[in-house]
Design an enzyme around this catalytic site. Structure first.
Site, short mmCIF file in Angstrom:
data_model
loop_
_atom_site.label_atom_id
_atom_site.label_comp_id
_atom_site.label_asym_id
_atom_site.label_seq_id
_atom_site.Cartn_x
_atom_site.Cartn_y
_atom_site.Cartn_z
N ARG A 53 0.86 -1.19 0.00
CA ARG A 53 0.00 0.00 0.00
C ARG A 53 0.90 1.24 0.00
NH1 ARG A 53 2.06 2.55 3.82
NH2 ARG A 53 0.23 3.88 3.87
N GLY A 54 0.23 2.41 -0.13
CA GLY A 54 1.00 3.65 -0.27
C GLY A 54 1.19 3.88 -1.76
N ALA A 55 0.80 5.07 -2.25
CA ALA A 55 0.74 5.29 -3.71
C ALA A 55 2.03 4.92 -4.46
CB ALA A 55 0.31 6.73 -3.97
N ARG A 96 -6.66 -0.21 -7.33
CA ARG A 96 -7.00 0.91 -6.44
C ARG A 96 -7.15 2.16 -7.31
NH1 ARG A 96 -4.18 1.38 -0.82
NH2 ARG A 96 -6.19 2.33 -0.37
N GLN A 205 -2.79 2.59 9.79
CA GLN A 205 -1.44 2.65 9.19
C GLN A 205 -0.48 3.46 10.07
OE1 GLN A 205 -4.29 3.13 7.60
NE2 GLN A 205 -4.20 2.65 5.42
N ASP A 246 -1.89 10.76 -2.35
CA ASP A 246 -2.19 9.70 -3.32
C ASP A 246 -2.33 10.26 -4.72
OD1 ASP A 246 -2.69 7.92 -0.99
OD2 ASP A 246 -3.22 6.65 -2.71
N ASN A 256 -5.56 12.58 -0.21
CA ASN A 256 -4.72 11.76 0.68
C ASN A 256 -5.61 11.04 1.69
OD1 ASN A 256 -2.09 10.83 1.50
ND2 ASN A 256 -2.31 12.09 3.32
N LYS A 257 -4.99 10.23 2.51
CA LYS A 257 -5.71 9.39 3.48
C LYS A 257 -6.81 10.16 4.21
CE LYS A 257 -5.41 5.92 4.02
NZ LYS A 257 -6.35 5.03 3.28
O1 MRU Z 1 -4.69 3.43 1.81
P1 MRU Z 1 -3.21 3.59 1.86
O2 MRU Z 1 -2.58 3.05 3.10
O3 MRU Z 1 -2.55 3.07 0.59
O4 MRU Z 1 -3.02 5.17 1.87
C1 MRU Z 1 -1.75 5.72 1.88
C2 MRU Z 1 -1.73 7.19 1.96
O5 MRU Z 1 -2.75 7.85 2.04
C3 MRU Z 1 -0.40 7.85 1.84
O6 MRU Z 1 -0.38 9.07 2.51
C4 MRU Z 1 -0.07 8.12 0.36
O7 MRU Z 1 -0.29 6.99 -0.42
C5 MRU Z 1 1.32 8.57 0.19
S1 MRU Z 1 2.49 7.34 0.61
C6 MRU Z 1 4.03 7.92 0.28
#
Ligand code: MRU
Length: 358
Positions: A53-55, A96, A205, A246, A256-257
């Site tokens: 996970r994480g973009a 995603r 997270q 993201d 973002n999250k």
């Molecule tokens: O749902 P996730 O855990 O993939 O979400 C991650 C985030 O929102 C991060 O802030 C974003 O992807 C940047 S990670 C460098």
């Protein structure tokens, strides 16, 4: 390739197995399970289920598994090879919808295949080219992490308490992270940093991943519930905020999250700098914010905590994974090209054009 110690690695290409390997982030912080595969369907599931996970990590992992899969199927007829690769890309693109890096990386892979096909019809040569492109995308992300960290560290005072949300760290990228790269590099440069990490409901997270990374690294941190942010800001306990993204649109909207927007609003009210750290591979110059799909996830993620039902099974749930922060709430955007400042509708396109011509 790395100029600072790397205490955690989320994804990598194993050259002896010719497979993508990843640490299953759903098991952290208690179990460090490493999984490897060259099967795009398995990796698509890993991305959907948030083992990866994480973009940036999502994008790089998708590219690497396409490369690994190409090596596996090299030797088949050209028609079969290209159909299988296109199908793999199609499956991965559907995992995603919000993380722009996924589209960035897979579009690069598609372009690389098209260009290679104009020169050769040998599937072994095509597979080699796809692996090379995937590794370039990986190295580009490592490099971006470092530069974001270096540029971002300049914005951090000699002594600072920094709030971050979710996990924009090593466990979300190819190396040091984005928001956590800023924190790490400021720390390596000797600044006195303390971190406040939000737990980040529903999948935690912050509590699971940011805590795991920073404790491993020895960077002092305090964990808070998501709804403590306003009070801590009012009490003067936070000097700046740095989060990841993201997707960032060309006019500076930050996706973002879920919860990021409320933090930005509170930071604005309390005149606390709110920085977004992201590589330019997160910037979507094609779509406006209304065209961005905000991922909605399984209601069970809200109703259950660590497998335990915490409400009534029949309750309705909203489970948006991301929210949208307006450009006027963002102090600046820290990218590998440098710090981008408002007005974003002018500065973002200029920087992206500069990137495309270098
Ligand atoms: O749902 P996730 O855990 O993939 O979400 C991650 C985030 O929102 C991060 O802030 C974003 O992807 C940047 S990670 C460098």
């Amino acid at each position: 390739m790395y100029s600072y110690p790397l205490v955690v690695k989320a994804i990598w290409f194993d050259e002896s197995l010719n497979e993508l390997c990843w640490i299953n982030t759903t098991k952290l912080p208690h179990e460090e399970e490493v999984l490897c595969s060259s099967d795009p369907a398995r990796v698509a599931k890993a991305i959907r289920d948030m083992e990866i996970r994480g973009a940036p990590a999502i994008g790089v992992a998708a590219a690497l598994v396409v490369g690994a899969y190409a090596l596996k199927i090299a030797g088949r007829s050209l028609e079969e090879f290209t159909a299988l690769i296109n199908n793999a890309i199609h499956i991965l693109l559907k995992t995603r919808p919000t993380a722009y890096n996924l589209f960035y990386a897979l579009t690069k892979m598609q372009r690389s295949l098209r260009e290679a096909l104009s020169r050769t019809s040998d599937t072994y040569t095509l597979a080699k080219k796809l692996v090379e492109t995937a590794l370039e995308i990986y190295r580009e992300d490592v490099e971006a992490n470092l530069k974001i960290g270096e540029y971002g560290a300049e914005l951090v005072p000699e002594e600072a308490t920094i709030l971050t949300h979710c996990n924009a760290g090593a466990l979300a990228t190819s190396a040091y992270g984005t928001a956590l790269a800023v924190i790490r590099i400021a720390w390596y440069k000797g600044k006195k940093i303390r971190v406040i990490a939000t737990e980040t409901r529903p999948l935690l997270q912050g509590a699971r991943l940011t805590v795991y990374e920073l404790v491993k690294e020895g960077i002092p941190l305090t964990l808070i519930t998501d709804n403590s942010v306003g009070l801590l800001m009012r009490k003067g306990k936070i000097d700046l905020v740095v989060v990841g993204a993201d997707r960032i649109t060309r006019d500076g909207y930050v996706v973002n999250k879920i919860g990021t927007y409320m933090i930005a609003l509170a930071a604005h009210k309390h005149k606390i700098p709110f920085y977004v750290a992201a590589p330019t591979s997160t910037i979507d110059i094609e779509h406006t914010i209304d065209q961005v799909i905000i991922e909605e996830r399984d209601p069970a993620e809200v109703k259950y905590v660590m497998g335990k039902l915490i409400t009534l099974e029949q309750v309705n749930v909203y489970n948006y994974a991301f929210d949208i922060t307006d450009p006027e709430l963002v102090t600046s955007i820290i990218t590998e090209l440098g710090i981008i400042r408002p007005p974003y509708n002018e500065t973002i396109p200029v920087n992206i054009a500069r990137k495309l011509t270098t």
